[in-house]
Write an enzyme that holds these catalytic residues in place. Structure first.
Site, PDB file in Angstrom:
ATOM      1  N   GLU A   1      -4.345 -17.592  -1.236  1.00 54.25           N
ATOM      2  CA  GLU A   1      -5.321 -17.364  -2.323  1.00 54.25           C
ATOM      3  C   GLU A   1      -5.348 -15.898  -2.768  1.00 54.25           C
ATOM      4  OE1 GLU A   1      -8.929 -19.668  -2.166  1.00 54.25           O
ATOM      5  OE2 GLU A   1      -8.063 -20.866  -0.569  1.00 54.25           O
TER       6      GLU A   1
ATOM      7  N   GLN B   1      -6.419  -8.085  23.525  1.00 55.98           N
ATOM      8  CA  GLN B   1      -6.274  -6.901  24.388  1.00 55.98           C
ATOM      9  C   GLN B   1      -7.356  -6.876  25.477  1.00 55.98           C
ATOM     10  OE1 GLN B   1      -3.619  -5.384  23.709  1.00 55.98           O
ATOM     11  NE2 GLN B   1      -3.709  -3.701  25.175  1.00 55.98           N
TER      12      GLN B   1
ATOM     13  N   GLU C   1       5.149 -22.136  -6.342  1.00 54.91           N
ATOM     14  CA  GLU C   1       6.444 -22.794  -6.529  1.00 54.91           C
ATOM     15  C   GLU C   1       7.505 -22.063  -5.733  1.00 54.91           C
ATOM     16  OE1 GLU C   1       6.950 -22.823 -10.785  1.00 54.91           O
ATOM     17  OE2 GLU C   1       5.514 -24.478 -11.009  1.00 54.91           O
TER      18      GLU C   1
ATOM     19  N   THR D   1      -2.695 -12.426  -1.852  1.00 53.51           N
ATOM     20  CA  THR D   1      -2.450 -11.562  -0.686  1.00 53.51           C
ATOM     21  C   THR D   1      -3.378 -10.341  -0.740  1.00 53.51           C
ATOM     22  OG1 THR D   1      -0.819 -10.254  -1.877  1.00 53.51           O
ATOM     23  CG2 THR D   1       0.012 -12.189  -0.669  1.00 53.51           C
TER      24      THR D   1
ATOM     25  N   PHE E   1       4.094 -24.935  -0.286  1.00 55.10           N
ATOM     26  CA  PHE E   1       2.970 -24.352   0.467  1.00 55.10           C
ATOM     27  C   PHE E   1       1.632 -24.990   0.072  1.00 55.10           C
ATOM     28  CE2 PHE E   1       5.655 -20.349   0.862  1.00 55.10           C
ATOM     29  CZ  PHE E   1       5.813 -20.462   2.229  1.00 55.10           C
TER      30      PHE E   1
ATOM     31  N   GLY F   1      -6.541  -9.058  28.269  1.00 53.31           N
ATOM     32  CA  GLY F   1      -5.308  -8.691  28.965  1.00 53.31           C
ATOM     33  C   GLY F   1      -4.308  -9.845  28.935  1.00 53.31           C
TER      34      GLY F   1
ATOM     35  N   THR G   1      -1.655 -26.929   0.542  1.00 55.80           N
ATOM     36  CA  THR G   1      -2.592 -27.394   1.572  1.00 55.80           C
ATOM     37  C   THR G   1      -2.939 -28.858   1.300  1.00 55.80           C
ATOM     38  OG1 THR G   1      -3.464 -25.166   1.816  1.00 55.80           O
ATOM     39  CG2 THR G   1      -4.879 -26.966   2.606  1.00 55.80           C
TER      40      THR G   1
ATOM     41  N   ARG H   1     -15.548  -9.894  33.750  1.00 56.76           N
ATOM     42  CA  ARG H   1     -14.318  -9.453  34.414  1.00 56.76           C
ATOM     43  C   ARG H   1     -14.467  -8.001  34.885  1.00 56.76           C
ATOM     44  NH1 ARG H   1      -9.155 -11.273  36.228  1.00 56.76           N
ATOM     45  NH2 ARG H   1      -7.657  -9.584  35.953  1.00 56.76           N
TER      46      ARG H   1
ATOM     47  N   GLU I   1      -2.472  -7.344  -0.884  1.00 58.23           N
ATOM     48  CA  GLU I   1      -1.950  -6.402  -1.895  1.00 58.23           C
ATOM     49  C   GLU I   1      -2.500  -6.783  -3.273  1.00 58.23           C
ATOM     50  OE1 GLU I   1      -0.039  -7.879   0.400  1.00 58.23           O
ATOM     51  OE2 GLU I   1       0.440  -6.150   1.644  1.00 58.23           O
TER      52      GLU I   1
HETATM   53  C1  LIG Z   1      -0.571 -21.951   5.088  1.00 56.46           C
HETATM   54  C2  LIG Z   1      -0.490 -21.740   3.621  1.00 56.46           C
HETATM   55  C3  LIG Z   1      -1.272 -22.525   2.770  1.00 56.46           C
HETATM   56  C4  LIG Z   1      -1.174 -22.347   1.393  1.00 56.46           C
HETATM   57  N1  LIG Z   1      -1.885 -23.191   0.558  1.00 56.46           N
HETATM   58  C5  LIG Z   1      -1.631 -23.158  -0.772  1.00 56.46           C
HETATM   59  C6  LIG Z   1      -2.185 -24.142  -1.653  1.00 56.46           C
HETATM   60  O1  LIG Z   1      -2.958 -25.020  -1.226  1.00 56.46           O
HETATM   61  N2  LIG Z   1      -1.837 -24.110  -2.955  1.00 56.46           N
HETATM   62  C7  LIG Z   1      -0.981 -23.189  -3.472  1.00 56.46           C
HETATM   63  O2  LIG Z   1      -0.686 -23.250  -4.654  1.00 56.46           O
HETATM   64  N3  LIG Z   1      -0.447 -22.237  -2.670  1.00 56.46           N
HETATM   65  C8  LIG Z   1      -0.742 -22.200  -1.342  1.00 56.46           C
HETATM   66  N4  LIG Z   1      -0.178 -21.256  -0.520  1.00 56.46           N
HETATM   67  C9  LIG Z   1       0.693 -20.239  -1.088  1.00 56.46           C
HETATM   68  C10 LIG Z   1       0.065 -18.845  -1.093  1.00 56.46           C
HETATM   69  O3  LIG Z   1      -1.006 -18.792  -1.977  1.00 56.46           O
HETATM   70  C11 LIG Z   1       1.185 -17.845  -1.399  1.00 56.46           C
HETATM   71  O4  LIG Z   1       2.059 -17.828  -0.296  1.00 56.46           O
HETATM   72  C12 LIG Z   1       0.639 -16.459  -1.685  1.00 56.46           C
HETATM   73  O5  LIG Z   1      -0.098 -16.445  -2.886  1.00 56.46           O
HETATM   74  C13 LIG Z   1       1.748 -15.422  -1.769  1.00 56.46           C
HETATM   75  O6  LIG Z   1       2.771 -15.847  -2.597  1.00 56.46           O
HETATM   76  P1  LIG Z   1       4.309 -15.817  -2.085  1.00 56.46           P
HETATM   77  O7  LIG Z   1       4.338 -16.443  -0.757  1.00 56.46           O
HETATM   78  O8  LIG Z   1       5.151 -16.380  -3.150  1.00 56.46           O
HETATM   79  O9  LIG Z   1       4.606 -14.305  -1.889  1.00 56.46           O
HETATM   80  P2  LIG Z   1       5.126 -13.271  -3.018  1.00 56.46           P
HETATM   81  O10 LIG Z   1       4.306 -13.405  -4.229  1.00 56.46           O
HETATM   82  O11 LIG Z   1       6.595 -13.411  -3.145  1.00 56.46           O
HETATM   83  O12 LIG Z   1       4.789 -11.888  -2.319  1.00 56.46           O
HETATM   84  C14 LIG Z   1       5.547 -11.395  -1.222  1.00 56.46           C
HETATM   85  C15 LIG Z   1       4.974 -10.031  -0.818  1.00 56.46           C
HETATM   86  O13 LIG Z   1       5.034  -9.132  -1.932  1.00 56.46           O
HETATM   87  C16 LIG Z   1       3.740  -8.639  -2.224  1.00 56.46           C
HETATM   88  N5  LIG Z   1       3.579  -8.475  -3.666  1.00 56.46           N
HETATM   89  C17 LIG Z   1       3.748  -9.402  -4.650  1.00 56.46           C
HETATM   90  N6  LIG Z   1       3.459  -8.864  -5.843  1.00 56.46           N
HETATM   91  C18 LIG Z   1       3.107  -7.569  -5.620  1.00 56.46           C
HETATM   92  C19 LIG Z   1       2.698  -6.480  -6.448  1.00 56.46           C
HETATM   93  N7  LIG Z   1       2.560  -6.621  -7.775  1.00 56.46           N
HETATM   94  N8  LIG Z   1       2.425  -5.294  -5.862  1.00 56.46           N
HETATM   95  C20 LIG Z   1       2.514  -5.134  -4.511  1.00 56.46           C
HETATM   96  N9  LIG Z   1       2.897  -6.133  -3.682  1.00 56.46           N
HETATM   97  C21 LIG Z   1       3.176  -7.316  -4.228  1.00 56.46           C
HETATM   98  C22 LIG Z   1       2.777  -9.684  -1.685  1.00 56.46           C
HETATM   99  O14 LIG Z   1       1.505  -9.126  -1.438  1.00 56.46           O
HETATM  100  C23 LIG Z   1       3.497 -10.097  -0.429  1.00 56.46           C
HETATM  101  O15 LIG Z   1       3.213  -9.170   0.587  1.00 56.46           O
HETATM  102  C24 LIG Z   1      -0.307 -21.370   0.870  1.00 56.46           C
HETATM  103  C25 LIG Z   1       0.441 -20.563   1.731  1.00 56.46           C
HETATM  104  C26 LIG Z   1       0.373 -20.752   3.077  1.00 56.46           C
HETATM  105  C27 LIG Z   1       1.229 -19.906   3.978  1.00 56.46           C
END
Ligand SMILES: Cc1cc2nc3c(=O)[nH]c(=O)nc-3n(C[C@H](O)[C@H](O)[C@H](O)COP(=O)(O)OP(=O)(O)OC[C@H]3O[C@@H](n4cnc5c(N)ncnc54)[C@H](O)[C@@H]3O)c2cc1C
Length: 384
Positions: free
Chosen positions: A366, A339, A127, A368, A157, A342, A159, A271, A370
């Site tokens: 799915e 790289q 969301e 990050t 976001f 080149g 898919t 190359r 982290e």
């Molecule tokens: C191309 C694309 C396709 C996607 N498809 C789907 C989909 O089909 N369905 C769906 O529901 N979502 C989808 N997403 C969303 C995706 O799953 C989220 O973007 C992802 O889970 C990260 O959530 P956020 O973007 O809100 O980042 P945030 O949760 O705000 O995180 C931002 C940063 O903070 C870090 N962070 C957050 N919490 C912590 C913690 N506790 N400790 C350390 N670091 C932390 C994260 O690792 C990240 O680096 C998609 C995203 C993209 C870009």
């Protein structure tokens, strides 16, 4: 666990390879990626051959295989082309919920067209405000009035948002309960349901053939028949879903790394610089060898995670390890591929820069990297 693939699995991988050689034309992929277009024809052809529904039940038209077979298909498709590979193999993202938790009616309605490639689907958790990594509380609510549930909120976001025939969405059904995740429920909502609107997000860094968009619910009315799984158990179902689908993302990363590596290796053999092929220069040759060591390690971590799921011994720590590691390897190997080429590596038509841009998503969606590491840590603390 068997440490090699079976003859059937090898034959299947070869069949996917042949399919990709025929259908994933590099010029077409480049053009559609630029235009941010989903390769619908290719998705349908892949579905007809059973490549998009390997692990769906046979009685509904699926292959009846396991997650390992699904991962083999994903890997091979992403090796052939990272953007087409992700788009085609994610065309039915979210349908696994119906397959594992759906009622008989839901399965009969959604799974046959999904397996035939007539339907596309999506799964909506994220969301705009808080829910991304943290899905313990949803702003999208489903409120019961009589026999109806009214859904309100925005998902971003997502898919396949604008092309999906149905979406499985995580909502808050109990807003008072604490912890809040005990009040979340999954609903399946059909395309065209009054009050549901979708829009496309543009200009992504990579995987541009995979459509990403927003889904808006404005007093969308559904009934109990739309609940997927159990009322107020949506959070737990989603966690189990990710423990499996994350292995698929690891497979995407392995395939992308392998695809870019192969282009770089071939180039480095041909190359010349300073009177000998690039490959004979230690920094390039050993860099490519190092890349393959990492790909092979990531591949077997991914296969192991998939095999554990198939053996009924799903291990969230192993899944998280495979996803985090494979995604990092994909970033490193695709970078080194640029790289190696080149200046040519920096040009679109040589394809490795796109592999690199596409690979980045495997560290984000799915869960990050982290979040994967936090999962690994949680389980390590339980063990040691
Ligand atoms: C191309 C694309 C396709 C996607 N498809 C789907 C989909 O089909 N369905 C769906 O529901 N979502 C989808 N997403 C969303 C995706 O799953 C989220 O973007 C992802 O889970 C990260 O959530 P956020 O973007 O809100 O980042 P945030 O949760 O705000 O995180 C931002 C940063 O903070 C870090 N962070 C957050 N919490 C912590 C913690 N506790 N400790 C350390 N670091 C932390 C994260 O690792 C990240 O680096 C998609 C995203 C993209 C870009």
């Amino acid at each position: 666990m068997k440490l090699e693939l079976s003859q059937e699995q090898i034959a299947m991988v070869n069949a996917v390879k042949e399919f990709c050689q025929k259908e994933f034309k590099p010029e077409l992929a480049l053009e559609m990626d630029k235009k941010e277009e989903f390769p619908l024809d290719i998705y349908k052809k892949a579905a007809k051959l059973g490549f998009t529904s390997m692990s769906f039940p046979q009685e509904y038209g699926g292959g009846g295989c396991g997650l390992l077979e699904t991962c083999l298909v994903i890997e091979e498709m992403c090796r052939a082309d990272s953007s087409f590979g992700v788009a085609v193999s994610s065309g039915n993202f979210g349908s696994e919920f119906i397959s594992t938790l759906g009622t008989k009616e839901q399965k009969e309605k959604y799974l046959p067209p999904i397996c035939k490639g007539e339907f596309l689907s999506s799964a909506a958790f994220t969301e705009p405000n808080v829910s991304g990594s943290d899905i313990t509380k949803m702003e999208t609510t489903a409120t019961k009035y009589g026999n109806e549930w009214w859904i309100n909120g925005t998902k971003t976001f997502i898919t396949n948002a604008t092309i999906a025939d149905f979406v499985v969405a995580l909502t808050q059904t109990d807003t008072k309960i604490r912890p809040t995740y005990r009040g979340e429920t999954l609903f399946v909502v059909d395309k065209g349901t009054a009050g549901m609107e979708t829009s496309k997000l543009h200009n992504k860094m990579g995987i541009r053939c995979s459509i990403t968009g927003e889904v808006l619910f404005n007093n969308v009315k559904v009934t109990d028949a739309n609940i997927v799984g159990e009322l107020n158990k949506g959070f737990y179902s989603s966690m189990e879903f990710f423990d499996k689908t994350r292995v698929g993302v690891a497979a995407q990363a392995v395939g992308m790394a392998q695809g870019a590596w192969e282009i770089a290796f071939k180039y480095a053999k041909q190359r010349e610089a300073f009177g000998q092929p690039l490959l004979q220069h230690e920094l390039i040759g050993c860099g490519l060898a190092d890349g393959m060591i990492k790909i092979e390690a990531a591949r077997w971590m991914t296969y192991r995670a998939a095999w554990l799921v198939d053996a009924g011994k799903m291990d969230p720590m192993i899944t998280a390890m495979a996803k985090a590691y494979a995604a990092r390897v994909a970033m490193e190997v695709t970078d080194f591929a640029i790289q190696t080429l080149g200046g040519y590596g920096y040009l679109g038509e040589y394809r490795v820069e796109r592999f690199h841009r596409d690979a980045k998503i495997t560290e984000i969606y799915e869960g990050t990297s982290e979040v994967q590491k936090l999962t690994v840590l949680k389980y390590l603390l339980r063990k040691f």
